[in-house]
Design a protein around this motif. Structure first.
Motif, PDB file in Angstrom:
ATOM      1  N   MET A 130       9.474   9.709  -9.314  1.00 55.75           N
ATOM      2  CA  MET A 130       8.499   9.808 -10.402  1.00 55.75           C
ATOM      3  C   MET A 130       9.152   9.853 -11.779  1.00 55.75           C
ATOM      4  O   MET A 130       8.453   9.778 -12.790  1.00 55.75           O
ATOM      5  N   CYS A 131      10.503   9.928 -11.839  1.00 53.01           N
ATOM      6  CA  CYS A 131      11.166   9.919 -13.154  1.00 53.01           C
ATOM      7  C   CYS A 131      10.857   8.622 -13.896  1.00 53.01           C
ATOM      8  O   CYS A 131      10.920   8.570 -15.126  1.00 53.01           O
ATOM      9  N   ARG A 132      10.499   7.573 -13.167  1.00 54.51           N
ATOM     10  CA  ARG A 132      10.085   6.315 -13.805  1.00 54.51           C
ATOM     11  C   ARG A 132       8.911   6.528 -14.757  1.00 54.51           C
ATOM     12  O   ARG A 132       8.698   5.728 -15.656  1.00 54.51           O
ATOM     13  N   PHE A 133       8.125   7.597 -14.512  1.00 55.49           N
ATOM     14  CA  PHE A 133       6.889   7.773 -15.280  1.00 55.49           C
ATOM     15  C   PHE A 133       6.982   8.782 -16.411  1.00 55.49           C
ATOM     16  O   PHE A 133       5.970   9.181 -16.976  1.00 55.49           O
ATOM     17  N   GLN A 293      19.920   7.501 -25.663  1.00 56.31           N
ATOM     18  CA  GLN A 293      20.347   8.655 -24.867  1.00 56.31           C
ATOM     19  C   GLN A 293      19.139   9.541 -24.623  1.00 56.31           C
ATOM     20  O   GLN A 293      18.311   9.739 -25.532  1.00 56.31           O
ATOM     21  N   TRP A 294      19.045  10.083 -23.397  1.00 56.93           N
ATOM     22  CA  TRP A 294      17.867  10.877 -23.025  1.00 56.93           C
ATOM     23  C   TRP A 294      18.257  11.922 -21.991  1.00 56.93           C
ATOM     24  O   TRP A 294      19.185  11.710 -21.219  1.00 56.93           O
ATOM     25  N   ASP A 295      17.571  13.054 -22.014  1.00 58.03           N
ATOM     26  CA  ASP A 295      17.779  14.109 -21.014  1.00 58.03           C
ATOM     27  C   ASP A 295      16.430  14.638 -20.554  1.00 58.03           C
ATOM     28  O   ASP A 295      15.576  14.976 -21.392  1.00 58.03           O
ATOM     29  N   LEU A 296      16.265  14.731 -19.246  1.00 56.36           N
ATOM     30  CA  LEU A 296      15.009  15.230 -18.654  1.00 56.36           C
ATOM     31  C   LEU A 296      14.642  16.635 -19.158  1.00 56.36           C
ATOM     32  O   LEU A 296      13.478  17.011 -19.177  1.00 56.36           O
ATOM     33  N   GLN A 297      15.647  17.418 -19.585  1.00 61.19           N
ATOM     34  CA  GLN A 297      15.349  18.768 -20.084  1.00 61.19           C
ATOM     35  C   GLN A 297      14.754  18.757 -21.492  1.00 61.19           C
ATOM     36  O   GLN A 297      14.193  19.753 -21.937  1.00 61.19           O
ATOM     37  N   GLN A 298      14.889  17.641 -22.217  1.00 58.13           N
ATOM     38  CA  GLN A 298      14.194  17.437 -23.503  1.00 58.13           C
ATOM     39  C   GLN A 298      13.465  16.095 -23.411  1.00 58.13           C
ATOM     40  O   GLN A 298      13.795  15.145 -24.113  1.00 58.13           O
ATOM     41  N   PRO A 299      12.453  16.016 -22.533  1.00 57.49           N
ATOM     42  CA  PRO A 299      11.940  14.698 -22.138  1.00 57.49           C
ATOM     43  C   PRO A 299      11.132  13.967 -23.193  1.00 57.49           C
ATOM     44  O   PRO A 299      10.855  12.780 -23.030  1.00 57.49           O
ATOM     45  N   GLY A 334       4.190  16.387 -30.267  1.00 51.92           N
ATOM     46  CA  GLY A 334       4.332  17.813 -30.572  1.00 51.92           C
ATOM     47  C   GLY A 334       3.789  18.716 -29.478  1.00 51.92           C
ATOM     48  O   GLY A 334       4.011  19.922 -29.501  1.00 51.92           O
ATOM     49  N   HIS A 335       3.053  18.142 -28.509  1.00 53.16           N
ATOM     50  CA  HIS A 335       2.556  18.916 -27.362  1.00 53.16           C
ATOM     51  C   HIS A 335       3.373  18.443 -26.168  1.00 53.16           C
ATOM     52  O   HIS A 335       3.036  17.417 -25.568  1.00 53.16           O
ATOM     53  N   PRO A 336       4.445  19.155 -25.827  1.00 51.76           N
ATOM     54  CA  PRO A 336       5.411  18.610 -24.860  1.00 51.76           C
ATOM     55  C   PRO A 336       4.797  18.235 -23.511  1.00 51.76           C
ATOM     56  O   PRO A 336       3.941  18.946 -22.987  1.00 51.76           O
ATOM     57  N   GLU A 337       5.216  17.101 -22.995  1.00 55.46           N
ATOM     58  CA  GLU A 337       4.902  16.706 -21.618  1.00 55.46           C
ATOM     59  C   GLU A 337       6.221  16.691 -20.859  1.00 55.46           C
ATOM     60  O   GLU A 337       7.266  16.391 -21.439  1.00 55.46           O
ATOM     61  N   GLY A 338       6.174  16.982 -19.564  1.00 55.18           N
ATOM     62  CA  GLY A 338       7.425  17.031 -18.811  1.00 55.18           C
ATOM     63  C   GLY A 338       7.259  16.676 -17.359  1.00 55.18           C
ATOM     64  O   GLY A 338       6.503  15.763 -17.007  1.00 55.18           O
ATOM     65  N   ALA A 342       4.980  13.770 -15.442  1.00 56.24           N
ATOM     66  CA  ALA A 342       5.549  12.546 -14.855  1.00 56.24           C
ATOM     67  C   ALA A 342       4.991  12.355 -13.437  1.00 56.24           C
ATOM     68  O   ALA A 342       4.674  11.235 -13.028  1.00 56.24           O
ATOM     69  N   HIS A 343       4.864  13.476 -12.698  1.00 52.28           N
ATOM     70  CA  HIS A 343       4.228  13.386 -11.367  1.00 52.28           C
ATOM     71  C   HIS A 343       2.802  12.859 -11.513  1.00 52.28           C
ATOM     72  O   HIS A 343       2.378  11.957 -10.804  1.00 52.28           O
TER      73      HIS A 343
END
Ligand code: NAD
Length: 392
Positions: A130-133, A293-299, A334-338, A342-343
């Protein structure tokens, strides 16, 4: 009701990730009609989430026989995925199976064959990469495809966690007989490889790898432990470890249709014993015109690197993200999604594909993709012991 909401879900597994599926489906307004797990947990989970049908004793076949289940979500441990997939397909159910698709390519090939046998009108089958999403992953994919980064030169990254750092940390994944011969690489490394393949639009064709087991002996409790759960140190017994704690993997990717990727090399470090990192899937894609550059912890943010201009930070939900990515995001900037979003976006894409009669783009990982990840695991294992490049 949209056609999406006529589809009804049955979930197998009530551990860590099963409820993540349930919550995401509920947020999409999809009915979760059945749950299957141990007799106690199936009833508890059904009560907690208002699920009408509970199937105990891990009796997934009884759940498949229910006329009220159209889509099966398989969130059980790896060793039962293939059996549960094959039976679901046989019963004409659509499937979303957790990753990895199975333990060996001999068994995952059976799933590929069963999906093929179903043909054009057969069930839809997805593996939960699901990281694709994450909107950022879709954005980076669009940037590579449009040529924003130029010709891609190389890729680098990691997937680091620390939840198995201590000798007393235990989960069924540590046992090769339960989770597969590759643990860190199979469990989280395949997420990294699948996400990078998706962004590049090309599959990994060759690998060179080195894997290591830091804790050759660990301590475990006698019973089953839910993922990420704390264990009582007084109940521990020693056992020999037959899966790796970390791995270094070099990959060569094939050619992408868009022409910006051809024979790109990547290096990834994978670890479940990296103190301080909770769930960091980090990657950098470097091209002739720039990098991302990207990190899942700051998606919600992508760093765009340029040699001759200032670097930029692109933020989800703002004009920096493309219109087609906007379809995979629900909240304003500004309203974080994570992780859980993604699921949700993944399941929405699969359910829309089913409801449309397979007319929407199939961006999700299919049985072939899941099989390819297991092929990669076998090649990585082979490379680590032969100390040579292995063709996948
Ligand atoms: N995509 C993701 O982000 C993600 C994240 C975590 C886990 N996973 C995958 O999900 C699966 C489950 O992992 P988890 O962390 O939830 O594990 P877990 O141990 O927390 O939960 C597994 C559940 O399956 C149940 N179970 C055991 N045998 C079963 C059987 N034969 N039939 C039905 N249920 C059975 C257990 O009782 C437990 O409730 C694994 O394949 C894992 O790789 C995916």
């Amino acid at each position: 009701m949209t056609p999406l909401h006529h589809l009804r879900a049955g979930i197998i597994g009530t551990g860590f990730i099963g409820p993540v599926h349930i919550e995401a489906l509920k947020r999409l307004g999809i009915q979760v009609t059945a749950i299957c797990g141990s007799s106690k947990s199936a009833i508890q989970t059904a009560e907690m989430w208002g699920i009408p049908e509970a199937y105990g004793d891990y009796d997934h076949e009884a759940m498949y026989a229910s006329p009220n289940v159209d889509v099966v979500h398989i969130t059980s441990p790896n060793k039962v995925h293939v059996e549960q997939c094959l039976q679901a397909l046989e019963m004409g159910k659509h499937v979303i199976c957790e990753k990895p698709l199975g333990m060996t390519t001999a068994e995952t090939a059976l799933v590929v064959a069963a999906v093929k046998k179903g043909g054009k009108n057969g069930p839809v089958f997805a593996v939960n990469y699901m990281c694709r999403f994450f909107p950022a992953v879709l954005q980076m994919r669009a940037m590579v495809e449009r040529g924003d980064l130029g010709e891609i030169i190389h890729v680098q990254g990691h997937f680091f966690q620390d939840w198995l750092l201590h000798q007393t940390d235990y989960n069924w994944r540590v046992l090769a007989s339960e989770g597969g011969k590759l643990r860190a690489v199979g469990d989280i490394g395949t997420h990294w490889i699948d996400a990078v393949s998706f962004i590049l639009g090309a599959k990994a064709t060759n690998v060179f790898a080195h894997i290591e087991t830091f804790h050759k002996e660990r301590l475990r409790p006698k019973g089953e432990v839910k993922t990420f759960a704390k264990v009582d140190p007084k109940t521990l017994v020693p056992y020999k470890v037959d899966t790796e704690d970390f791995g270094s993997v070099l990959l060569k990717f094939g050619k992408a249709k868009h022409g910006y990727v051809n024979g790109v090399h990547a290096n990834a470090s994978i670890s479940q014993v990296a103190a301080g990192w909770k769930c960091s899937l980090g990657l950098g894609i470097y091209g002739t015109k720039g990098s991302v550059q990207w990190d899942l912890q700051q998606p919600n943010e992508i760093l765009v690197g340029r040699r001759d201009e200032p670097n930029q930070i692109l933020q989800r939900g703002t004009p920096g993200f493309l219109e087609d990515v906007a379809n995979f995001t629900d909240y304003p900037g500004g309203h974080p999604e994570g992780f859980s979003d993604a699921h949700k976006m993944h399941y929405r894409a699969v359910y829309e594909h089913i409801a449309s009669g397979k007319k929407t783009p199939a961006l999700f990982a299919n049985a072939e993709d899941g099989h390819h990840e297991v092929k990669l695991c076998e090649a990585i294992l082979q490379s680590s012991s032969s100390k040579t490049w292995v063709k996948v």
